[in-house]
Design a protein around this motif. Structure first.
Motif, PDB file in Angstrom:
ATOM      1  N   ASP A  73       0.842  -1.190   0.000  1.00  0.00           N
ATOM      2  CA  ASP A  73       0.000   0.000   0.000  1.00  0.00           C
ATOM      3  C   ASP A  73       0.882   1.247   0.000  1.00  0.00           C
ATOM      4  N   PRO A  74       0.801   2.088  -1.031  1.00  0.00           N
ATOM      5  CA  PRO A  74       1.663   3.267  -1.093  1.00  0.00           C
ATOM      6  C   PRO A  74       1.434   4.260   0.041  1.00  0.00           C
ATOM      7  N   ARG A  75       0.323   4.109   0.749  1.00  0.00           N
ATOM      8  CA  ARG A  75       0.099   5.025   1.875  1.00  0.00           C
ATOM      9  C   ARG A  75       1.116   4.818   2.980  1.00  0.00           C
ATOM     10  N   HIS A  76       1.794   3.656   3.006  1.00  0.00           N
ATOM     11  CA  HIS A  76       2.866   3.464   3.987  1.00  0.00           C
ATOM     12  C   HIS A  76       3.951   4.517   3.790  1.00  0.00           C
ATOM     13  N   ILE A  77       4.164   4.910   2.563  1.00  0.00           N
ATOM     14  CA  ILE A  77       5.189   5.908   2.256  1.00  0.00           C
ATOM     15  C   ILE A  77       4.642   7.313   2.455  1.00  0.00           C
ATOM     16  N   THR A  78       3.513   7.601   1.820  1.00  0.00           N
ATOM     17  CA  THR A  78       2.986   8.964   1.864  1.00  0.00           C
ATOM     18  C   THR A  78       2.586   9.378   3.267  1.00  0.00           C
ATOM     19  N   HIS A  79       2.042   8.463   4.043  1.00  0.00           N
ATOM     20  CA  HIS A  79       1.646   8.819   5.406  1.00  0.00           C
ATOM     21  C   HIS A  79       2.856   9.017   6.305  1.00  0.00           C
ATOM     22  N   ALA A  80       3.904   8.234   6.092  1.00  0.00           N
ATOM     23  CA  ALA A  80       5.127   8.434   6.885  1.00  0.00           C
ATOM     24  C   ALA A  80       5.736   9.799   6.595  1.00  0.00           C
ATOM     25  N   LEU A  81       5.744  10.187   5.327  1.00  0.00           N
ATOM     26  CA  LEU A  81       6.279  11.499   4.985  1.00  0.00           C
ATOM     27  C   LEU A  81       5.367  12.619   5.500  1.00  0.00           C
ATOM     28  N   ALA A  82       4.067  12.414   5.437  1.00  0.00           N
ATOM     29  CA  ALA A  82       3.136  13.417   5.979  1.00  0.00           C
ATOM     30  C   ALA A  82       3.322  13.557   7.481  1.00  0.00           C
ATOM     31  N   VAL A 117       4.952   5.463 -11.505  1.00  0.00           N
ATOM     32  CA  VAL A 117       6.341   5.832 -11.337  1.00  0.00           C
ATOM     33  C   VAL A 117       6.482   6.660 -10.074  1.00  0.00           C
ATOM     34  N   TRP A 118       7.443   6.279  -9.267  1.00  0.00           N
ATOM     35  CA  TRP A 118       7.821   7.052  -8.093  1.00  0.00           C
ATOM     36  C   TRP A 118       9.097   7.798  -8.443  1.00  0.00           C
ATOM     37  N   ARG A 119       9.153   9.062  -8.124  1.00  0.00           N
ATOM     38  CA  ARG A 119      10.379   9.835  -8.345  1.00  0.00           C
ATOM     39  C   ARG A 119      10.677  10.622  -7.082  1.00  0.00           C
ATOM     40  N   LEU A 120      11.816  10.353  -6.510  1.00  0.00           N
ATOM     41  CA  LEU A 120      12.282  11.049  -5.312  1.00  0.00           C
ATOM     42  C   LEU A 120      13.489  11.869  -5.727  1.00  0.00           C
ATOM     43  N   ARG A 159       7.251  12.280  -5.876  1.00  0.00           N
ATOM     44  CA  ARG A 159       6.115  12.342  -6.795  1.00  0.00           C
ATOM     45  C   ARG A 159       5.746  10.923  -7.190  1.00  0.00           C
ATOM     46  N   HIS A 160       4.463  10.610  -7.048  1.00  0.00           N
ATOM     47  CA  HIS A 160       3.912   9.299  -7.415  1.00  0.00           C
ATOM     48  C   HIS A 160       2.882   9.563  -8.494  1.00  0.00           C
ATOM     49  N   GLU A 161       3.132   8.961  -9.662  1.00  0.00           N
ATOM     50  CA  GLU A 161       2.309   9.325 -10.808  1.00  0.00           C
ATOM     51  C   GLU A 161       1.964   8.094 -11.644  1.00  0.00           C
ATOM     52  N   PRO A 162       0.658   7.839 -11.869  1.00  0.00           N
ATOM     53  CA  PRO A 162       0.282   6.743 -12.759  1.00  0.00           C
ATOM     54  C   PRO A 162       0.657   7.082 -14.204  1.00  0.00           C
ATOM     55  N   GLN A 163       1.032   6.057 -14.953  1.00  0.00           N
ATOM     56  CA  GLN A 163       1.366   6.257 -16.356  1.00  0.00           C
ATOM     57  C   GLN A 163       0.101   6.100 -17.199  1.00  0.00           C
ATOM     58  N   VAL A 182       0.407  12.081  -6.638  1.00  0.00           N
ATOM     59  CA  VAL A 182       0.760  12.514  -5.290  1.00  0.00           C
ATOM     60  C   VAL A 182       2.088  13.243  -5.388  1.00  0.00           C
ATOM     61  N   ASP A 183       2.121  14.478  -4.916  1.00  0.00           N
ATOM     62  CA  ASP A 183       3.334  15.291  -4.971  1.00  0.00           C
ATOM     63  C   ASP A 183       3.577  15.844  -3.571  1.00  0.00           C
ATOM     64  N   LEU A 184       4.627  15.347  -2.913  1.00  0.00           N
ATOM     65  CA  LEU A 184       4.960  15.762  -1.556  1.00  0.00           C
ATOM     66  C   LEU A 184       6.301  16.484  -1.546  1.00  0.00           C
ATOM     67  N   ILE A 185       6.435  17.488  -0.692  1.00  0.00           N
ATOM     68  CA  ILE A 185       7.689  18.225  -0.579  1.00  0.00           C
ATOM     69  C   ILE A 185       8.082  18.314   0.887  1.00  0.00           C
ATOM     70  N   SER A 186       9.376  18.212   1.149  1.00  0.00           N
ATOM     71  CA  SER A 186       9.877  18.207   2.525  1.00  0.00           C
ATOM     72  C   SER A 186       9.742  19.591   3.158  1.00  0.00           C
ATOM     73  N   PRO A 187       9.777  19.647   4.494  1.00  0.00           N
ATOM     74  CA  PRO A 187       9.638  20.949   5.172  1.00  0.00           C
ATOM     75  C   PRO A 187      10.731  21.945   4.781  1.00  0.00           C
ATOM     76  N   ASP A 188      11.954  21.463   4.537  1.00  0.00           N
ATOM     77  CA  ASP A 188      13.033  22.371   4.145  1.00  0.00           C
ATOM     78  C   ASP A 188      13.036  22.652   2.644  1.00  0.00           C
ATOM     79  N   ARG A 189      12.106  22.049   1.914  1.00  0.00           N
ATOM     80  CA  ARG A 189      11.908  22.219   0.483  1.00  0.00           C
ATOM     81  C   ARG A 189      13.109  21.742  -0.343  1.00  0.00           C
TER      82      ARG A 189
END
Length: 148
Positions: free
Chosen positions: A31-40, A78-81, A67-71, A55-62
């Motif tokens: 479940d990708p929410r394991h990643i997105t929720h941990a970062l949130a 595709v996940w891109r960190l 980015r998690h994006e369906p093709q 899903v596009d998340l950015i760290s507090p220090d920017r």
């Protein structure tokens, strides 16, 4: 932004879920929410529209972005960190990988940077003697001496 109640509910719903699957490789991608929720939970900000599959998340220090994006036309995502630091930028891109692999990667981004007072590996190794025996062409019995 996700609320603490949502994170707690997700954690309680999935506690022990993967422990019941055996053999482990049959559990699927996870479940990708394991990643997105941990970062949130680490105060990353959701920049994407909650009504889109991206899903596009950015760290507090920017300095880091996930980015998690369906093709389009495919069931692949595709996940891109990516990150920025004083020596440049970097990125890692993942296709269909188990969530645990990507979670291990993102966990490292959440950790503080390593201490700068670590010794340089070359300073440690350079003065060390070479433990391998040296064959001298002038030593009796060496292969080079027998050919001469």
């Amino acid at each position: 932004m996700l609320k603490c109640e949502q994170l707690d509910l997700f954690a309680s719903d999935h506690n022990g879920f993967l422990d019941d699957v055996s053999p482990r490789h049959l559990a699927g991608p996870g479940d990708p929410r394991h990643i997105t929720h941990a970062l949130a939970a680490a105060d990353w900000t959701l920049r994407s529209d909650s009504l889109t599959p991206v899903v596009d998340l950015i760290s507090p220090d920017r300095l880091h972005q996930l980015r998690h994006e369906p093709q389009p036309g495919s069931d692949q995502t595709v996940w891109r960190l990516s990150g920025i630091h004083d020596k440049g930028s970097w990125y890692a891109s993942f296709g269909a990988v188990p969530v645990e692999i990507l979670a291990s990667f993102t966990d490292q981004v959440l950790l503080p940077p390593p201490a700068l007072d670590r010794p340089d590996v070359w300073d440690v190794l350079t003065p060390a003697p070479d433990p391998r025996p040296r064959l001298s062409p002038h030593r009796p019995g060496s292969a080079a001496a027998q050919l001469a």
